[in-house]
Write a protein that holds these residues in place. Sequence first.
Motif, short mmCIF file in Angstrom:
data_model
loop_
_atom_site.label_atom_id
_atom_site.label_comp_id
_atom_site.label_asym_id
_atom_site.label_seq_id
_atom_site.Cartn_x
_atom_site.Cartn_y
_atom_site.Cartn_z
N LYS A 1 0.83 -1.21 0.00
CA LYS A 1 0.00 0.00 0.00
C LYS A 1 0.87 1.27 0.00
N ASP A 2 1.89 1.28 0.84
CA ASP A 2 2.72 2.49 0.95
C ASP A 2 3.97 2.43 0.07
N ALA A 3 4.17 1.32 -0.64
CA ALA A 3 5.33 1.21 -1.53
C ALA A 3 5.00 0.25 -2.66
N HIS B 1 -3.77 -3.34 1.40
CA HIS B 1 -4.36 -3.00 0.11
C HIS B 1 -4.69 -1.50 0.04
N ASP B 2 -4.31 -0.89 -1.04
CA ASP B 2 -4.61 0.54 -1.27
C ASP B 2 -6.05 0.65 -1.77
N ASP B 3 -6.92 1.06 -0.89
CA ASP B 3 -8.34 1.10 -1.22
C ASP B 3 -8.76 2.47 -1.77
N GLY B 4 -7.79 3.30 -2.06
CA GLY B 4 -8.11 4.66 -2.53
C GLY B 4 -8.62 4.67 -3.96
N PHE C 1 -3.60 -4.05 -7.06
CA PHE C 1 -3.19 -5.39 -6.62
C PHE C 1 -2.32 -5.35 -5.35
N THR C 2 -2.26 -4.22 -4.69
CA THR C 2 -1.56 -4.23 -3.40
C THR C 2 -2.33 -5.12 -2.43
N GLY C 3 -1.59 -5.81 -1.59
CA GLY C 3 -2.22 -6.72 -0.62
C GLY C 3 -2.48 -8.11 -1.18
#
Lengths: 332, 471
Positions: free
Chosen positions: B151-153, B213-216, B185-187
Motif C-alpha cells: 500500500k505504501d510502496a 491494500h490501497d483502497d483509494g 493489486f496491493t495486498g
Amino acid sequence: MKAVKVRGRVFSYSRTIGNVSVFRYPVDLALGEGNTIYVLNRGHDGDWIFGVNVINTDEGLLGKFGGNGEGDGQFVWPTALVVDSQGLAYVADEWLNRISVYDTTVEFNKQDIGERNFLRKWGTVGSGDGQINGPAGMVLDRDENLYITEYVNHRVSKFTRGGEFLMNFGKEGSGPGEFNRPWGIAVDSQGDLYVADWRNDRVQKFTPDGRYLATFGTPGAGPGKLHLPSDVAVDQDGDVYVTDWGQNKVEVYDAEGGHLATFYGDAEKLSKSGEEYLELNIADSEKRQKVTNFEPEFRFNLPTAVEVDGEGRILIADNVRMRIQIYRKERG
Amino acid sequence: MADKDMTLMAHLMRRAGFGVPRDELEACAAKGYEATVEELLDPDAHGIPPLDTSVLFRHSPGFKVPGNPDNAMGYWMYRLINTSRPLEEKVSLLWHQVFATANSKVNNPPEVVRQKEMFREYGMGSYRRLLVELAKNPAMIFWLDNQENHKDAPNENWGRELLELFSMGQGNYTEDDVKECARAFTGWTLAPTLPGVLFNRFPWEFKYDPEDHDDGEKVFLGQRGRFNGEDVIDIILRHPATPRFVARHLYNFFVADEVQVSSWQDEPPRDPEAVAILADTLVGSEFDIRSTLRVLFNSDFFKDERVWFAKVKSPTELIVSTMRLVRDFRVYRPGMAGIGMETSYQGQAILNPPSVEGWHTGQEWIDSGALLQRINFVADRVGDVSLPGVRAIVDMLAVSGTLSPDELVDGCLDLLGPIRMADDTRQELIDHALAAGPIRRGQTEQEHTAFGARVSEVLKLITATREYQLE
C-alpha cells in the motif's frame, strides 16, 4: 496427536528421526538387533546417491551400503528390504528383477562402504514358477523363507533365502485371493500373511500356503478406509497397521479387522538431525520464524512402509518427507 | 476417409495435441473431424479420464513433490507424453509460454508445477477466471514480486506485465495505468510458508491482506473508482485491445507462426481476418477459450492447406510428438528426468523460460546447435526398432512384402505424418533408398532384421529434413 485410548490400547506419537540430509525417499525399513534400523532409500532420477542407511533410533549413523547402478550390489529401483537372523540383508529391485544379499555384520565404522558387503544375487525375470517380475514387498517367515509380492505378476512367490523356488499364489483380479499390483507384505506370529493389495484398496490375509482368509479395510475416504495401501505390519497382539499411501495416513485394525485408530502424522517437533540443521543454517531458521502454520510439516506424505517391534514401537517411512515417524502402543 | 481428410486430421492432431501414431489417427478419422474436435475440447463430457499419476508416483516419489527442477521437468514431460487429453496439456503449454514463469527465480519446483496444473484446470475456460487465478497464483506472485507490492510502496512488476504481456499488449495503456493497476493489486500476497529444506517442499498459499491494500480511488484506462484487482481485470477485458491480443496468441500458437510478441505493436497480424474472427468470438462468449478454440479448429483458416506445416515445432512439441510416435515411456521406466532435460538441450528449458516474455518461437527455435540436437534426439528414437511405435511402422510397411524405393519413402512419410515433402528432398530420399537396393520383408529372421533396419534408416533421414521440424 493426543494419546488415543481404544479397547485396551493406548496409541501415541513418539518422535521423528531423519530429514532430507539423512534420507532420500525412504521406501522400506527393517529392524535389526537392539535399536538398529535399516532404511532403504529409493532415491530418484538423477539423485540415486542414498543406498541403505544403518542407523539407530537416536539418529546415530552406523553406516551405509549399496549404491546406484546395475552392477553387483547396486540397485536401480529398490523396493524392499529384510534382514535375517544371521544379519544378512536382502534388497529387492523391481527394475532389475533381482534380490541382492549383503552382510550387515561387517564393521561399518560410520562409513558408506558401497557394495563391499555384497555377497550374492538371485532372480530371473518372467512369469513362470520361480521367476519374478516387479518384486515389490518382502517378508521372512518363521522358517526364514522369503515371501515376495510381485507388482507385474500380481502374485506372491515364496523362495528360500538362497533363491530356491518353493511356491506361489494369486493372480490378477479383484476377487478374494486375487491382486492388483500388490506391494507390502507382513507375517504374524501364527505365520499368516498380510498383503497390501495396492490397486484393490485393501489388505488381504492368507495362510502360509496361500489360502485366502480375510480382508482388512474397504475402499474409500475417511478413517478405516483405504486407497492404494502400500505396506502392512502386524504386532504381537495381532493388531494390523496399514500405510494408506494414497490418503497419507496409517490405519490400525484389530485382528478381526475392526478399526482402532488413524495416524495422520504428528511430527510437531523436529527430528534431532533437523534441529541440528537449523542450528547451522540461520537463514532457514529465520524463515521458519515467520511461518504461522506448521501443520503441513507434521503430516505424512506418501507413507510407504511400516514396521513394529517387540517394544510397542511403530515405525513409519514418511517417504516424500524423508523421515521416519515413530508411534507407540501401550496397554491401558 | 480420403487422403486429404486424413492429412487434415493429422494437422488437427498435431496442433491440438502432439500428433498421433497411425492407429490413433485412423480411430480419429473414423469418428470424424468435428467429433474429434469436441473430444479434444471437452474430454470430461466424452468420458476421457485424466492421467492417473499414481503408478508414476509409486515408482518415482520424487515426482510427487519434486525437490529439484529436473524432476519437475520430467514429471511434466511424462504428463505430455501419456495424457489422453492432449489439448488440455497443449493449452497448459500455451499459457506457460504466455504467462512465462521460471523456476530459476521461484526456486520451488512443486509451485511451478502447480501453476501448470492451474493452467490445465482453467486454461480452456473463462479468460477472466484464468487471469484472476493467475493473479492469485503463488509462483506468479513470487515471480513478479507482488508480495513486495505494498500500500505504501507499490511494486509495478505484476501490474506492468499484466497489461503488456498477459492481456493488452504494448501501446494500449499509459504509464499511469501501470501504476494504478499495481495499486489495485496491493495486498495480493503470499502467506508465510514453510521453507522446503528439511522435509522436502511445502505448498505456498495466496493471501489477501486488506490492511496492505490501497483502497483509494484510482483512474485506470479512463475509468475512475476504488478498484481492487478483479475490477482492474474486468476493465482490461472490456478494452478492445484485449480480445485482439488474446486472439493473436491463439492464432500464433495453434494456426501459424507470427512475429515475436514484442513486435506485435508494429507488425499487423499474418491473417487479420482470422484474428478478428477469434477476437469477436472471445467477446461474444465472455472470453470463453473453449468456445473460441471450437471456432478456430473448425474454421477455414485453420483447415487451409497454406497453414499446414506453417509452424516450427517447439522443442517440447518435437520431443513429445516423437515420444508419442515411437511409444517410448508409455510404460514408466527410469530416465524420465533426462527426457525433461532434453528440452533444455534443445533451447526450451521447460518450466524455466528465459524471461517473463517467454521463449522466442517460430524460426527462432532453430539454430545450428539446436537443429543438430533436435535431429540427433529424434533419429535415436526412430532408429530404434525395438520401440513399439517404430516396430508398428515397420510391421505396417512389411505387409506389402516387397517395396520399391518410392513405396518405401512414401510409406514412411505417410506413417510419420502424413508429411508433405518437397519434391527434390523426396527424390533424394528415393535415390538413397535405390542405392541400397531392393527392400523385401523376406521370411527369415535375418531378412526381417534387415527390413527393419532399412525402414528405420529412411525414418531417420526423414526426421533430419526441414519438413519434420514443422507441424
